[in-house]
Design a protein around this motif. Structure first.
Motif, short mmCIF file in Angstrom:
data_model
loop_
_atom_site.label_atom_id
_atom_site.label_comp_id
_atom_site.label_asym_id
_atom_site.label_seq_id
_atom_site.Cartn_x
_atom_site.Cartn_y
_atom_site.Cartn_z
N GLU A 521 5.68 8.82 0.35
CA GLU A 521 6.56 8.25 -0.73
C GLU A 521 6.95 9.32 -1.81
OE1 GLU A 521 8.64 5.39 -1.32
OE2 GLU A 521 6.95 4.36 -0.69
N SER A 525 10.60 10.52 -3.19
CA SER A 525 11.16 10.18 -4.39
C SER A 525 11.86 11.67 -4.84
CB SER A 525 10.11 9.75 -5.61
OG SER A 525 9.47 8.74 -4.79
N GLN A 540 5.29 1.84 8.46
CA GLN A 540 6.07 0.79 7.29
C GLN A 540 7.00 1.75 6.69
OE1 GLN A 540 3.08 -0.80 4.67
NE2 GLN A 540 1.83 -0.58 6.48
N ARG A 541 8.29 0.92 6.27
CA ARG A 541 9.25 1.76 5.77
C ARG A 541 8.79 2.10 4.27
NH1 ARG A 541 14.74 -0.23 6.43
NH2 ARG A 541 15.97 0.81 4.77
N LEU A 542 9.33 3.18 3.71
CA LEU A 542 9.21 3.59 2.27
C LEU A 542 9.94 2.97 1.50
CD1 LEU A 542 8.83 7.43 2.70
CD2 LEU A 542 7.00 5.96 2.72
N ARG A 543 9.61 2.86 0.25
CA ARG A 543 10.54 2.08 -0.77
C ARG A 543 11.85 2.73 -0.84
NH1 ARG A 543 5.76 1.90 -3.46
NH2 ARG A 543 6.31 3.60 -4.64
N SER A 544 11.69 4.10 -0.65
CA SER A 544 12.95 4.81 -0.78
C SER A 544 13.68 5.20 0.39
CB SER A 544 12.68 6.19 -1.45
OG SER A 544 11.39 6.62 -0.92
N SER A 545 13.41 4.42 1.72
CA SER A 545 14.04 4.83 3.04
C SER A 545 15.65 4.05 2.95
CB SER A 545 13.26 4.03 4.11
OG SER A 545 12.08 4.43 4.23
N HIS A 548 15.24 3.32 8.46
CA HIS A 548 13.96 3.33 8.96
C HIS A 548 13.71 3.06 10.33
CE1 HIS A 548 9.55 3.29 8.76
NE2 HIS A 548 9.59 2.08 9.23
#
Ligand code: M6R
Length: 594
Positions: A521, A525, A540-545, A548
């Protein structure tokens, strides 16, 4: 890198040879040719046209004759033109040969033969073979003796099939290049590889090194090489009946072999887990005593070796190192007494791997091979063979053989450290994750992603630890199949250079598992701050994907499911970009030359 094939039987040879060539096309194609014998006459045809076009032309000729040879070429000596295409013939045109391999003394032989009055019409090393036989005949030898003399004259690798216009027979010989004989009812199909005749027979005779054979209407005979009286003796080796499970060559309803092979991976994996290859226990005994273990392979098989460096032997405290086959010569002198080499190769015919293994054996190392071809050259050289049992892999790109290689390494790991009991469990999780990743919904999602990436000039891929191996393998798939510039980086190396390449919209694919999410992550960024578009493959998806693909963690086996979306992606991009996924440009399935 070339495919040779022959036919001797009751049926018209040409259509059978053409079908067989089609099935050998995966070995490389830039030109092709065939010869059919008929009542002392010779019909020789060679072409640089696509095989399908060549086939239509030849079929329309209705060539008579029940004996013939054919060849699909991947150029090593001389450009791809009709003159360099095989079969090659003697000066008088009566002796014709097809050859796969490289003759190291080709130039020397050619010079000698030219001094003896022979005329050459091609730039190939292969053309020396019919001229050598012709020269021996001129010197008064019989056809059998002339052919049996070849192993003493040729230096290098070869699978040779040869015919004489006046002899109702096919001569066959091999050294370090594959050659087998399919046996039907009163018909014979000598060829580089089993797939070429598989729809016609599942009985196969394996040919050993430097064993001159002649196939005629009465059977397969060995030519006595060292008896002054010459003569033949029947080959006493019985045909092997191939396992029906591994003999399916049909594309079924799939458009390409590559897609079929990608989608087979849940079952190939399941087969390995349910019935682990028997030699694993024997391998344990060898490995436990090893002073060090070298994992050797080329291309995708090398990536499997890199995975092995991370995942294999750690629990048992073994010293494991991955080596690229072609680079092994620079490290061979470091091989300690008692070292064991584990050679990984789908085909078992990769020249660089065979060469590396030979050099390790020369230094006293024991060899375990992990291969999809139990009768391959590599298998025959090894102290122990662990079969991959993936079934024929015909697309040039390695897919199911790669995941099987990773699985075999984990099964071997489990043998070495049974107390860990995690490997088999993780393989089952990997199987389930593959089922999700190959579902219709998942494939539709990957096709969307393909449209985004197909138009980009380049793609970057990142991962840490074993996930870096996935990045490397994914980059290879994107290069060879999709024709995209793709570069893999260690996740932690980004700030040490690669960041300089990131500009607005640069796509970066990141692979990670649950434990590595936080660090990924942070890296994501940093990439996004510089304009990158981040695509992610993980549980799991990253916040910034940006996009995904969900690939569930499977413990140590996580790299197995994680490569699947990238195999599918490469396949989809190839189609969007108008490339044939099964036959990438300039590549061949088995690289049998150094
Ligand atoms: O038959 P092998 O596994 O020894 O082949 C090694 C490489 O030539 C092979 O993996 C090649 O890199 C593939 N085309 C990759 O998809």
């Amino acid at each position: 890198m070339c495919g040779v094939t022959g036919y001797l039987g009751q049926r018209a040879a040409a259509p059978i040879l053409l079908d067989s060539l089609k099935r050998l096309e995966y070995r490389g194609y830039d030109s092709c040719g065939l010869v059919v014998l008929n009542d002392g006459g010779v019909a020789l045809r060679r072409s640089v046209e696509p095989l399908d076009r060549f086939r239509t032309v030849i079929l329309s000729e209705n060539l008579p004759g029940t004996v013939g040879l054919a060849h699909t070429r991947w150029a090593t000596h001389g450009v791809a033109d009709a003159l360099n295409a095989h079969p090659h013939s003697s000066c008088d045109g009566t002796i014709l040969a097809v050859h796969n391999g490289v003759l190291e003394n080709g130039d020397e032989l050619r010079a000698t033969l030219i001094r003896q009055g022979h005329r050459f019409t091609s730039d190939t090393d292969s053309e020396t073979i019919p001229h050598l036989v012709e020269q021996s005949l001129r010197e008064g030898q019989t056809m059998d003796a002339a052919f049996a003399a070849l192993p003493r004259r040729l230096v290098g690798s070869y699978a040779v099939l040869l015919v004489h216009a006046k002899t109702d027979a096919i001569y066959a010989l091999r050294r370090d290049s594959p050659l087998v004989i399919g046996v039907g009812d009163n018909e014979y199909f000598p060829a580089s590889d089993i797939p070429s005749f598989l729809p016609l027979t599942s009985r196969v005779v394996y040919i050993t090194q430097d064993e001159p054979l002649v196939i005629d209407r009465t059977g397969i005979h060995r030519i006595r090489q060292h008896s002054p009286a010459g003569g033949r003796e029947p080959l006493d080796r019985l045909p092997v009946i191939l396992d029906q499970n591994v003999t399916s060559l049909s594309k079924d309803s799939f458009e390409h072999y590559m897609l079929k092979e990608i989608l087979e991976q849940a079952s190939t994996l399941e087969r390995l887990i349910e019935v682990p290859p028997e030699p694993l226990a024997k391998a344990r005994a060898l490995l436990q005593k090893a002073s060090s273990i070298k994992l050797i392979g080329a291309g995708t098989s090398y990536h499997a070796c890199l995975f092995g460096e991370h995942a294999f032997g750690v629990g048992a405290g073994l010293d494991v190192e991955a080596c690229v086959s072609s680079e092994f010569e620079f490290r061979a002198s470091l091989l300690r007494p008692g070292a064991v080499v584990v050679a990984l190769s789908q085909s078992g015919e990769t020249a660089d791997t065979i060469h590396a293994v030979r050099s390790a054996q020369g230094r006293g190392a024991k060899v375990i091979s992990v291969t999809n071809s139990e009768m391959s050259t590599l298998a025959q050289m090894s102290d122990l063979v662990i079969p991959l049992r993936s079934g024929p892999e015909l697309a040039v790109a390695a897919t199911k053989s790669y995941t099987s290689q990773l699985a075999v390494l984990l099964l071997l790991d489990q043998e070495l450290a049974p107390w860990a009991v995690t490997d088999v469990r993780s393989l089952w999780k990997a199987r389930d994750s593959i089922l999700n990743l190959t579902s219709t919904a998942a494939r539709a999602h990957i096709a969307e992603l393909a449209h985004e990436l197909a138009v980009r000039p380049e793609v970057f891929l990142m991962g840490r630890g074993p996930h870096y191996v996935t990045a490397l393998e994914a980059a290879l798939k994107l290069k060879e199949v999709a024709g995209l510039r793709a570069e893999a980086f260690h996740g932690g190396e980004m700030k040490h250079g690669p960041l300089a390449l990131i500009e607005e919209g640069a796509p970066v694919v990141m692979f990670y598992d649950r434990a590595g999410m936080t660090r990924t992550e942070i890296a994501a960024s940093e990439l996004i701050a510089r304009g990158a578009l981040v695509f992610t493959v993980g549980e799991q998806r990253l916040r910034s994907s940006h996009l995904h693909v969900r690939a569930d963690d499977a413990g140590k086996a996580t790299p197995i499911p994680q490569i699947i979306p990238l195999q599918l992606l490469s396949y989809e991009i190839a189609k969007i970009r108008g490339r044939d996924p099964d036959h990438p440009r300039n590549l061949a399935k088995s690289v049998t030359v150094i």
